[in-house]
Design an enzyme around this catalytic site. Sequence first.
Site, PDB file in Angstrom:
ATOM      1  N   GLU A   1     -36.072 -25.253 -44.666  1.00 57.65           N
ATOM      2  CA  GLU A   1     -37.633 -24.953 -44.539  1.00 57.65           C
ATOM      3  C   GLU A   1     -38.218 -26.041 -43.463  1.00 57.65           C
ATOM      4  OE1 GLU A   1     -42.031 -25.985 -45.939  1.00 57.65           O
ATOM      5  OE2 GLU A   1     -40.002 -28.055 -46.201  1.00 57.65           O
TER       6      GLU A   1
ATOM      7  N   ASP B   1     -46.688 -33.324 -56.472  1.00 63.74           N
ATOM      8  CA  ASP B   1     -46.718 -32.830 -55.235  1.00 63.74           C
ATOM      9  C   ASP B   1     -45.811 -31.291 -55.981  1.00 63.74           C
ATOM     10  OD1 ASP B   1     -47.107 -31.516 -52.666  1.00 63.74           O
ATOM     11  OD2 ASP B   1     -45.007 -32.969 -51.648  1.00 63.74           O
TER      12      ASP B   1
ATOM     13  N   ASP C   1     -35.784 -28.166 -48.421  1.00 70.26           N
ATOM     14  CA  ASP C   1     -37.124 -28.458 -48.360  1.00 70.26           C
ATOM     15  C   ASP C   1     -37.090 -29.932 -47.188  1.00 70.26           C
ATOM     16  OD1 ASP C   1     -40.243 -28.184 -48.996  1.00 70.26           O
ATOM     17  OD2 ASP C   1     -39.643 -30.661 -49.783  1.00 70.26           O
TER      18      ASP C   1
END
Length: 650
Positions: free
Chosen positions: A326, A141, A284
């Site tokens: 994020e 990813d 994240d």
Amino acid sequence: MYEQASHALLNEILIELKFEIGNAHLRHFYTRLGANFYAIHSLFNRLYGERPDFKKQMVKLVETLVRRYIERTPTLRKSDLARERDYNWFLSQEWVGMALYCDRFADNLQGLRTHLPYLQELGINLLHIMPMLDCPPDKSDGGYAVRDFRRIDPHFGTLRDVTALGSALRKRDMLLVLDVVVNHTSDEHEWAQQARAGDKKYQDYYFVFDDRETPDIYEQTMPEIFPETAAGNFTWDEEMGKWVMTVFNNYQWDLNYHNPSVLIEMIDIILYWANKGADILRLDAVAFLWKKIGSVCQNEREAHLLLQLMKDCCQVTAPGVLFIAEAIVAPGEIAKYFGEDAINAKECEIAYNATLMALLWDAVATKNAVLLNQGIKSLPHKLERATWLNYVRCHDDIGLGFGDSDIRASGYDPARHRRFLIDYFTGRFPSSPARGLPFGENPKTGDSRISGSLASLVGLESALESRNEEAITAAIKTIALLHSVILSFGGIPLLYYGDAIGTLNSLAYLADPAKANDNRWMNRSHFDWNKANRRHENGSVEQRIFSALKQMIALRKEITVLADFDNRELLAVENPHLLVFTRNDPHNFNNHVLVICNLNDAPQTLPIGNLRAHGYFLQECMKDLISGSCIEAENDALILPPLSYHWLTD
Ligand code: GLC
Ligand code: GLC
């Protein structure tokens, strides 16, 4: 009462840790622990207070903090002290960031060091290097499926290369931003391997179930993130003989923060990277941290408590290090990641301004600023000591994350308007010059997002193909115009690595089976240094874009009112194609900049009566800092060229 309980517990913990006590170098650590402990204890108690091993876990947490503090180098400790004194340092207009892939921009970390002059030429002084940790190559990813949180993938280099880069950046007054993937691990991470082998301790690091009963209940309310490639939110693991929660890809196992060991491990990892010299850590997918049956499992209250704990702990050990949230979520939810009801950020000091990003793309497609103005008006109030990360493009897809109520207030039907935007950017809309692809299309909900590079989405690719000079110019102007907003809006602008030279979509990813089904890779191409070199060829596309951005960046750094002190005022104007706002010095009324953007591809007029009421255009003309020339009103109105932007001062 409660504070006393905290103090008593802290004393007990310190006695248990007595082997460190007496070490004079811990003075600052103790001051900070004392100041933050009440909050840490209260939060930890709120999340884990019912557990019989509560105190043992608290001891472990404090021990982690002290160990990482002892390891922190004198240089970093000095920077902590300096930033504590100058606590608003990151609100300055001097910071301009760029996000890039180390191996796609340069070959590796050493190569990246040799390319720092390029970044400095453009004026970049904050560098976000996309994740470089060890991931399974065919299931990575893009670096967000981490197999080992402390090991750099050897193809980027070594840990020493990271610290060397850190000091090279520090010498150039540049900041280093690194990722910590807090929400999940790769299914090949050691914890996952142990879980798979049947170890209950590690199965409790994840959400693991024998049958579909609980997963089915969860899935009644959880949306899908990658519906096309990783449908559902759980994956059957053959070897373990169990279902495991995988919100993103099926090889990304969600971590279970109901287990305090997971939180402590993650805090240790955060501090580890703080100690390797990161100035800022990008956390994240933070919206996903807490899972609760019956909820969408995003933006849960406990996710915020976890982030507060991470921040409080970081403040004890590495107080100079900031967090970026994020959280690509609804406008009203994003600002909560600064922490609510506070002056200082209690969670993350910086958050991606995904709302502004999406609004800018709306303006590109509609060629007006109606929803842009409406969405900015509804942007939630931001804390004083927190700031936005303003961006146009990044490595991910574009989600149309503005509120339905704002779409309606702009006179559109939400579903139809979103459909129009998707059609526009994927080239299905007649006459659209955009060359994007749909991402994450979900036939069940009708949702879709957009992939593609900035240049291809604003029509540069199609314009170059048809050799249409007018269209090429319009695309270049649009790229500069969008950057003029993120550079003047308030917050840290974050450029994306190919955008300053007009990088088009790349289809190279299709040849790699591990990437072919994820079209976000269109916008993650290898940086083309031959193309970049054309930035010095007068009149080339690259030169026109690069020099416009470079000039604006240099200008921004000199204009102190562009620092983020919540000093932006949106001016309501009648012309729907214009975005007009002012940036003011709260201490000096005469020091201000008026920003005017024409989002339309035809000239537009702006009567100056309205501006006069706000103290602008009291004389006949104002100086445009961008062009260096004066702008004069004709018949009491300004004529704004197509796709133009102006930073005006008296
Ligand atoms: C973040 C990353 C994205 C990744 C996801 C899962 O949103 O930006 O690239 O796919 O997290 O880790
Ligand atoms: C979803 C997530 C966001 C992530 C993206 C990856 O939109 O909300 O965090 O960046 O997926 O494509």
